[in-house]
Design a protein around this motif. Structure first.
Motif, PDB file in Angstrom:
ATOM      1  N   ILE A 181       1.040  -1.285  -0.323  1.00  0.00           N
ATOM      2  CA  ILE A 181       0.185   0.043   0.027  1.00  0.00           C
ATOM      3  C   ILE A 181       0.739   1.236   0.179  1.00  0.00           C
ATOM      4  O   ILE A 181       1.698   1.508   0.701  1.00  0.00           O
ATOM      5  CB  ILE A 181      -1.046  -0.067   1.121  1.00  0.00           C
ATOM      6  CG1 ILE A 181      -1.854  -1.173   1.194  1.00  0.00           C
ATOM      7  CG2 ILE A 181      -1.770   1.315   1.386  1.00  0.00           C
ATOM      8  CD1 ILE A 181      -2.733  -1.346   2.187  1.00  0.00           C
ATOM      9  N   PHE A 183       0.303   5.273   0.276  1.00  0.00           N
ATOM     10  CA  PHE A 183      -0.530   6.469   0.583  1.00  0.00           C
ATOM     11  C   PHE A 183       0.191   7.713  -0.115  1.00  0.00           C
ATOM     12  O   PHE A 183       1.126   8.113  -0.021  1.00  0.00           O
ATOM     13  CB  PHE A 183      -0.730   6.813   1.957  1.00  0.00           C
ATOM     14  CG  PHE A 183      -1.808   5.792   2.715  1.00  0.00           C
ATOM     15  CD1 PHE A 183      -3.021   5.933   2.363  1.00  0.00           C
ATOM     16  CD2 PHE A 183      -1.326   4.690   3.534  1.00  0.00           C
ATOM     17  CE1 PHE A 183      -3.963   4.976   2.979  1.00  0.00           C
ATOM     18  CE2 PHE A 183      -2.234   4.007   3.814  1.00  0.00           C
ATOM     19  CZ  PHE A 183      -3.502   4.215   3.663  1.00  0.00           C
ATOM     20  N   GLN A 203      -1.010   6.683   6.767  1.00  0.00           N
ATOM     21  CA  GLN A 203      -0.322   5.269   6.993  1.00  0.00           C
ATOM     22  C   GLN A 203      -0.591   4.766   8.438  1.00  0.00           C
ATOM     23  O   GLN A 203      -1.008   3.721   8.825  1.00  0.00           O
ATOM     24  CB  GLN A 203       1.142   5.606   7.119  1.00  0.00           C
ATOM     25  CG  GLN A 203       2.100   4.339   6.930  1.00  0.00           C
ATOM     26  CD  GLN A 203       3.416   4.529   6.907  1.00  0.00           C
ATOM     27  OE1 GLN A 203       3.877   5.240   7.840  1.00  0.00           O
ATOM     28  NE2 GLN A 203       4.169   4.013   6.101  1.00  0.00           N
ATOM     29  N   TYR A 206      -4.355   3.927   9.158  1.00  0.00           N
ATOM     30  CA  TYR A 206      -4.371   2.436   8.488  1.00  0.00           C
ATOM     31  C   TYR A 206      -4.057   1.474   9.530  1.00  0.00           C
ATOM     32  O   TYR A 206      -4.625   0.584   9.863  1.00  0.00           O
ATOM     33  CB  TYR A 206      -3.937   2.469   7.127  1.00  0.00           C
ATOM     34  CG  TYR A 206      -4.370   1.389   6.329  1.00  0.00           C
ATOM     35  CD1 TYR A 206      -5.498   1.295   5.833  1.00  0.00           C
ATOM     36  CD2 TYR A 206      -3.281   0.464   6.083  1.00  0.00           C
ATOM     37  CE1 TYR A 206      -5.753   0.059   4.945  1.00  0.00           C
ATOM     38  CE2 TYR A 206      -3.773  -0.696   5.461  1.00  0.00           C
ATOM     39  CZ  TYR A 206      -4.865  -0.989   4.783  1.00  0.00           C
ATOM     40  OH  TYR A 206      -5.197  -1.961   4.134  1.00  0.00           O
ATOM     41  N   ASN A 243       4.747  10.613   0.015  1.00  0.00           N
ATOM     42  CA  ASN A 243       4.054   9.257   0.103  1.00  0.00           C
ATOM     43  C   ASN A 243       4.683   8.622   1.426  1.00  0.00           C
ATOM     44  O   ASN A 243       5.656   9.017   1.940  1.00  0.00           O
ATOM     45  CB  ASN A 243       4.249   8.303  -1.072  1.00  0.00           C
ATOM     46  CG  ASN A 243       5.739   8.477  -1.842  1.00  0.00           C
ATOM     47  OD1 ASN A 243       6.720   8.529  -0.874  1.00  0.00           O
ATOM     48  ND2 ASN A 243       5.864   8.251  -2.946  1.00  0.00           N
ATOM     49  N   GLU A 266      -8.802  -2.937   1.291  1.00  0.00           N
ATOM     50  CA  GLU A 266      -8.660  -1.979   0.085  1.00  0.00           C
ATOM     51  C   GLU A 266      -9.740  -0.761   0.147  1.00  0.00           C
ATOM     52  O   GLU A 266      -9.611   0.297   0.278  1.00  0.00           O
ATOM     53  CB  GLU A 266      -9.181  -2.583  -1.130  1.00  0.00           C
ATOM     54  CG  GLU A 266      -9.129  -1.519  -2.431  1.00  0.00           C
ATOM     55  CD  GLU A 266      -9.183  -2.218  -3.702  1.00  0.00           C
ATOM     56  OE1 GLU A 266      -8.828  -1.536  -4.896  1.00  0.00           O
ATOM     57  OE2 GLU A 266      -9.560  -3.311  -3.746  1.00  0.00           O
ATOM     58  N   ALA A 269      -8.407   1.446   3.078  1.00  0.00           N
ATOM     59  CA  ALA A 269      -7.367   2.373   2.535  1.00  0.00           C
ATOM     60  C   ALA A 269      -7.843   3.489   1.681  1.00  0.00           C
ATOM     61  O   ALA A 269      -7.567   4.553   1.838  1.00  0.00           O
ATOM     62  CB  ALA A 269      -6.428   1.416   1.649  1.00  0.00           C
ATOM     63  N   MET A 270      -8.799   3.213   0.974  1.00  0.00           N
ATOM     64  CA  MET A 270      -9.510   4.225   0.063  1.00  0.00           C
ATOM     65  C   MET A 270     -10.073   5.203   1.003  1.00  0.00           C
ATOM     66  O   MET A 270     -10.112   6.297   0.648  1.00  0.00           O
ATOM     67  CB  MET A 270     -10.387   3.306  -0.827  1.00  0.00           C
ATOM     68  CG  MET A 270     -11.153   4.427  -1.844  1.00  0.00           C
ATOM     69  SD  MET A 270      -9.902   5.270  -2.970  1.00  0.00           S
ATOM     70  CE  MET A 270      -9.182   3.800  -4.162  1.00  0.00           C
ATOM     71  N   ALA A 273      -7.512   7.550   2.515  1.00  0.00           N
ATOM     72  CA  ALA A 273      -7.005   8.417   1.495  1.00  0.00           C
ATOM     73  C   ALA A 273      -7.963   9.751   0.934  1.00  0.00           C
ATOM     74  O   ALA A 273      -7.734  10.804   0.917  1.00  0.00           O
ATOM     75  CB  ALA A 273      -6.498   7.494   0.403  1.00  0.00           C
ATOM     76  N   LEU A 280      -4.293   6.833  -3.560  1.00  0.00           N
ATOM     77  CA  LEU A 280      -4.099   5.539  -3.051  1.00  0.00           C
ATOM     78  C   LEU A 280      -3.558   4.508  -4.186  1.00  0.00           C
ATOM     79  O   LEU A 280      -3.894   4.591  -5.294  1.00  0.00           O
ATOM     80  CB  LEU A 280      -5.068   4.751  -2.299  1.00  0.00           C
ATOM     81  CG  LEU A 280      -4.965   3.514  -2.063  1.00  0.00           C
ATOM     82  CD1 LEU A 280      -4.013   3.247  -0.877  1.00  0.00           C
ATOM     83  CD2 LEU A 280      -6.542   2.614  -1.657  1.00  0.00           C
ATOM     84  N   PHE A 282      -2.658   0.697  -4.338  1.00  0.00           N
ATOM     85  CA  PHE A 282      -3.225  -0.729  -3.406  1.00  0.00           C
ATOM     86  C   PHE A 282      -2.980  -2.141  -4.299  1.00  0.00           C
ATOM     87  O   PHE A 282      -3.485  -2.034  -5.336  1.00  0.00           O
ATOM     88  CB  PHE A 282      -4.651  -0.754  -2.921  1.00  0.00           C
ATOM     89  CG  PHE A 282      -5.143  -1.839  -2.152  1.00  0.00           C
ATOM     90  CD1 PHE A 282      -4.967  -1.944  -0.729  1.00  0.00           C
ATOM     91  CD2 PHE A 282      -5.676  -2.997  -2.690  1.00  0.00           C
ATOM     92  CE1 PHE A 282      -5.411  -2.732   0.089  1.00  0.00           C
ATOM     93  CE2 PHE A 282      -5.973  -4.258  -1.994  1.00  0.00           C
ATOM     94  CZ  PHE A 282      -5.859  -4.055  -0.506  1.00  0.00           C
TER      95      PHE A 282
END
Length: 381
Positions: A181, A183, A203, A206, A243, A266, A269-270, A273, A280, A282
């Motif tokens: 992953i 970011f 990060q 997450y 990042n 996923e 994470a989305m 972000a 993102l 992924f």
């Protein structure tokens, strides 16, 4: 040379010359030499350096026995007389022992064909430790094992006493997947955070949030693990970077849970972000499938081990191990079972596999050979 001395000699030879992944040329060449000395009927080269030795002995079932022969990128610290001569590489998972035990089994069975009938395929496999997709895939795809009815493998383990075999009915080892992953934010001076989009915050959020997937999205009756093992971000103390990256592993025992965790990882994470105004990348890599031992194959393993070690020396495990193994590819092709062979030292300190001081009790190796021999006699007579 008696069989025990043969097995120990071969184990010590392989231990001195460890090779990793798909770069096991010398190991493969040495195995082929030994197989030719044993007058194995057919030797097939598969994948990069894997081998299948076929021994035919009349009518009967076709059984596959597997030994992996790759090592690990570990600096050995055992002070053994036969320590690794390849600095930074070590047989710290016992694959040298697996190979020696399978050669010993092959030696006995080729010299005592009156005790069994059928066909045995001795599978010597590279790259069990990776890299992806592992060494078993090319072997299975070759078609050379399509006629095999059962597959069996022993894996040494110092967690169990010498003289013990441990095995699971059903799930034995986990699916081993990898997440990558990234970011993507907006760089800024650390004193002016309002001008940037901080990927380290994304990060961190997450990493702290993913365990909720295990505790709130997956049934507590299911076993699963998510571990973030690598994080990477920034270059200095006063700059918000562009990042932040992380890598981790996901361990599961069913495809439904595996797919559910992938989706939730996923989605989370989305969401993070988007909430921070970042972007993102992924990537979810499906690795080895879980090892699910077949009941009939386990029964043969248990009966064989009890005949060799005694009825009280076989431990039926209640829980699977979260480690991964591409032996699953063989079981998925037909059926089979993987068991743990106890190699704990009797009067010395014992270190677990993947440790630079790992050293097994060589007295245990003949237990593995005799279990394989007994299994073939029971299965192929």
């Amino acid at each position: 040379m008696n069989l025990k001395d043969y097995v120990i000699e071969k184990r010590r030879h392989f231990h001195q010359f460890p090779e990793v992944g798909f770069h096991c040329k010398k190991t493969s060449q040495d195995i082929e030499v030994y197989l030719r000395e044993l007058k194995v009927d057919h030797i097939h080269h598969v994948g990069v350096h894997s081998l299948i030795g076929v021994v035919q002995n009349g009518q009967g079932p076709t059984i596959g026995l597997r030994a992996d022969f790759d090592a690990l990128n570990i600096l050995e610290d055992t002070e053994l007389d036969f320590s690794s001569k390849n600095k930074g590489k070590m047989h710290a998972c016992g694959h040298d022992a697996h190979t020696a035990m399978l050669l010993g089994t092959c030696k006995y069975l080729t010299e005592h064909k009156e005790e069994w009938t059928g066909t045995i395929k001795f599978i010597f496999q590279e790259a069990e430790e990776g890299p992806a997709p592992g060494g078993a895939l090319a072997i299975v795809k070759s078609g050379l094992l399509d006629d095999v009815e059962d597959f069996y493998a022993l894996h040494v383990s110092p967690q169990y006493e010498t003289g013990v075999m441990a095995i699971n009915y059903g799930p034995a080892m986990a699916a081993a997947d990898t997440i990558h992953i990234e970011f993507i934010g907006k760089g800024a001076h650390a004193a002016l955070p309002e001008e940037g989009i901080d990927p380290i915050i994304m990060q961190a959020e997450y990493i702290m949030s993913i365990q909720n997937i295990i505790t709130r999205k997956i049934s507590p009756m299911e076993r699963s693990v998510i571990t973030i093992a690598k994080v990477e971000a920034g270059t200095t103390h006063n700059v918000i970077p562009e990042n932040a990256k992380l890598m981790g592993t996901v361990r599961t025992f069913s495809q439904n849970v595996r797919d559910k965790i992938r989706q939730e990882l996923e989605k989370l994470a989305m969401s993070i972000a988007n909430r921070h105004g970042g972007k993102l990348k992924f990537k979810y890599e499906y690795g080895y499938d879980p090892v699910i031992n077949n009941k009939d194959s386990v029964d043969f393993f248990v009966q064989s081990a009890q005949a060799v070690l005694g009825k009280d020396s076989v431990e039926i495990l209640e829980l699977p191990m979260a480690g991964g193994e591409d032996f699953s590819r063989y079981i998925n092709l037909k059926q089979g079972a993987l068991a743990w062979l106890g190699v704990k030292q009797v009067d010395k300190e014992t270190h677990n596999i993947h440790h630079p001081k790992f050293n097994l009790n060589e007295d245990a190796l003949m237990n593995g050979v005799q279990i394989f021999i007994e299994l073939i006699k029971r299965r192929n007579h």
